[in-house]
Design a protein around this motif. Sequence first.
Motif, mmCIF file in Angstrom:
data_model
loop_
_atom_site.group_PDB
_atom_site.id
_atom_site.type_symbol
_atom_site.label_atom_id
_atom_site.label_comp_id
_atom_site.label_asym_id
_atom_site.label_seq_id
_atom_site.Cartn_x
_atom_site.Cartn_y
_atom_site.Cartn_z
ATOM 1 N N GLY A 62 0.828 -1.187 0.000
ATOM 2 C CA GLY A 62 0.000 0.000 0.000
ATOM 3 C C GLY A 62 0.864 1.240 0.000
ATOM 4 O O GLY A 62 1.989 1.227 0.501
ATOM 5 N N GLY A 63 0.356 2.309 -0.586
ATOM 6 C CA GLY A 63 1.092 3.560 -0.656
ATOM 7 C C GLY A 63 0.344 4.682 0.041
ATOM 8 O O GLY A 63 -0.671 4.460 0.705
ATOM 9 N N PRO A 64 0.812 5.913 -0.125
ATOM 10 C CA PRO A 64 0.194 7.055 0.550
ATOM 11 C C PRO A 64 -1.154 7.430 -0.067
ATOM 12 O O PRO A 64 -1.534 6.938 -1.135
ATOM 13 C CB PRO A 64 1.222 8.175 0.330
ATOM 14 C CG PRO A 64 1.917 7.787 -0.940
ATOM 15 C CD PRO A 64 1.989 6.286 -0.924
ATOM 16 N N GLU A 65 -1.838 8.314 0.606
ATOM 17 C CA GLU A 65 -3.120 8.814 0.109
ATOM 18 C C GLU A 65 -2.923 9.568 -1.209
ATOM 19 O O GLU A 65 -1.936 10.281 -1.391
ATOM 20 C CB GLU A 65 -3.740 9.736 1.156
ATOM 21 C CG GLU A 65 -5.082 10.338 0.761
ATOM 22 C CD GLU A 65 -5.647 11.266 1.823
ATOM 23 O OE1 GLU A 65 -6.484 12.121 1.475
ATOM 24 O OE2 GLU A 65 -5.231 11.142 3.000
ATOM 25 N N LEU A 66 -3.855 9.393 -2.132
ATOM 26 C CA LEU A 66 -3.791 10.111 -3.391
ATOM 27 C C LEU A 66 -4.131 11.582 -3.178
ATOM 28 O O LEU A 66 -5.089 11.919 -2.452
ATOM 29 C CB LEU A 66 -4.773 9.531 -4.411
ATOM 30 C CG LEU A 66 -4.255 8.425 -5.331
ATOM 31 C CD1 LEU A 66 -4.072 7.131 -4.553
ATOM 32 C CD2 LEU A 66 -5.199 8.221 -6.507
ATOM 33 N N LEU A 67 -3.353 12.449 -3.787
ATOM 34 C CA LEU A 67 -3.670 13.874 -3.764
ATOM 35 C C LEU A 67 -4.839 14.135 -4.711
ATOM 36 O O LEU A 67 -5.057 13.389 -5.669
ATOM 37 C CB LEU A 67 -2.453 14.688 -4.197
ATOM 38 C CG LEU A 67 -1.193 14.523 -3.330
ATOM 39 C CD1 LEU A 67 -0.021 15.274 -3.966
ATOM 40 C CD2 LEU A 67 -1.455 15.021 -1.917
ATOM 41 N N LEU A 105 -9.347 3.470 2.180
ATOM 42 C CA LEU A 105 -9.194 3.412 3.639
ATOM 43 C C LEU A 105 -10.068 4.459 4.312
ATOM 44 O O LEU A 105 -10.160 5.593 3.845
ATOM 45 C CB LEU A 105 -7.736 3.644 4.039
ATOM 46 C CG LEU A 105 -6.717 2.600 3.601
ATOM 47 C CD1 LEU A 105 -5.321 3.009 4.040
ATOM 48 C CD2 LEU A 105 -7.070 1.233 4.172
ATOM 49 N N CYS A 106 -10.673 4.063 5.417
ATOM 50 C CA CYS A 106 -11.546 4.951 6.178
ATOM 51 C C CYS A 106 -11.098 4.984 7.637
ATOM 52 O O CYS A 106 -10.938 3.938 8.267
ATOM 53 C CB CYS A 106 -12.989 4.463 6.085
ATOM 54 S SG CYS A 106 -14.173 5.407 7.060
ATOM 55 N N GLY A 140 -16.907 7.418 3.738
ATOM 56 C CA GLY A 140 -15.770 8.159 4.279
ATOM 57 C C GLY A 140 -14.424 7.611 3.876
ATOM 58 O O GLY A 140 -13.390 8.088 4.356
ATOM 59 N N ALA A 141 -14.407 6.602 2.988
ATOM 60 C CA ALA A 141 -13.137 6.010 2.551
ATOM 61 C C ALA A 141 -12.404 6.954 1.602
ATOM 62 O O ALA A 141 -13.019 7.629 0.777
ATOM 63 C CB ALA A 141 -13.385 4.670 1.871
ATOM 64 N N VAL A 142 -11.091 6.979 1.737
ATOM 65 C CA VAL A 142 -10.229 7.861 0.953
ATOM 66 C C VAL A 142 -9.273 7.003 0.124
ATOM 67 O O VAL A 142 -8.706 6.027 0.630
ATOM 68 C CB VAL A 142 -9.421 8.793 1.887
ATOM 69 C CG1 VAL A 142 -8.453 9.654 1.095
ATOM 70 C CG2 VAL A 142 -10.365 9.666 2.711
ATOM 71 N N PRO A 143 -9.059 7.330 -1.171
ATOM 72 C CA PRO A 143 -8.183 6.510 -2.015
ATOM 73 C C PRO A 143 -6.707 6.641 -1.659
ATOM 74 O O PRO A 143 -6.210 7.736 -1.400
ATOM 75 C CB PRO A 143 -8.449 7.036 -3.430
ATOM 76 C CG PRO A 143 -8.914 8.440 -3.234
ATOM 77 C CD PRO A 143 -9.672 8.438 -1.931
#
Length: 362
Positions: free
Chosen positions: A122-127, A143-144, A298-301
């Motif tokens: 897994g990597g960081p949150e997408l901007l 991810l939430c 509420g999940a964030v890519p």
Amino acid sequence: MNAELQVRAARLSALPLKDYNDYIASQPNATPYHYSGWLTAVKKAYGHTAWVVTAHQNDKLCGALPLVEVKRPFRPSTLVSLPFCDLGGLLANSPHIANEMRFAAQNLAASLGGAALEIREGGPELLPEECTELAGDTKVRMLCELPACSETLMKSYKPKLRSQIRKAEKNGLTAEVRQGDDAIASFYAVFSRNMLRLGSPVHSLSWFKELGRAYGDKMLVGLVFKGNEPVGGGIVLVQGKQACIPWASTLEEHNKLAPNMLLYWTLLAKVNDLGCTQFDFGRSTLGEGTFRFKKQWGAVPHHLIWRNDSQANEGAVSGQILSSSLSKTVSRLRPLIERIWQRFPLPVANWIGPKLRRYITL
């Protein structure tokens, strides 16, 4: 200090599982898939060999990389971390230790007849700008973050989402979280029918039962009922403060009753009240229907990175990124194969499917 570092690859059967699981539990980047139960279930249900690359310093475990050797007929083997899920990947106390472990994994792959080595991480949150720029077939990890309790979580949702959850209840659906073989069988009755509808080979029932035995109380089965009939089901795995949902299905003929909304809420509420602070909704294609469904909760890519770390030849550069989007050209034959598969009787599909699914690492 470096001289005291010991890195080795060993089969799961030779590993002190308590030490391994204690180390996994101590790592903030560990996922429920890293738990030894995943390797145990893969070995027992499908017969694949499970390996772990470990690093010790001063007799203390300081790195772990779970791997599964998947031997396909008439094709080279693949050494993957991890199959049948989105990610596994390397856990280490320092970049130096990680590099040494990566070399050990490459050597293991070479010793297994030149097996391909695939590391899923897994990597960081997408901007926001990345979400706009990336291709439409980009796969991301959703991810939430969860609050202190399910009551606070429900209050955080928009009125439309809350009304959809209530709609399922008003339609007479009920939901429970259960454990054990009976719960798994109820889930499988829904899951296998849905996979047949999608034209896709299904996992074996024994795979899910082995997961249940290996994970124990770390595996939850969410079920939605219309009367006594299961119409929705999902499986959640828990590791520390994180929960993930690798599989969820509902019966298409009942989708107008919103069983999926009640299913996800029931599982989210359960793990939130158990103390989980993060929920992994799994892999989705950026911008598509499942992506939007997960986003509303509420999940964030986040980036999902799969690398080919094999030593193709001496001096080759390792760590080539296969695809942060996992994008591949879809075979022209796939729609035809799916239509043919959908015509199988359910018992036939459930018999043939696992014999193929054991070789499909996605």
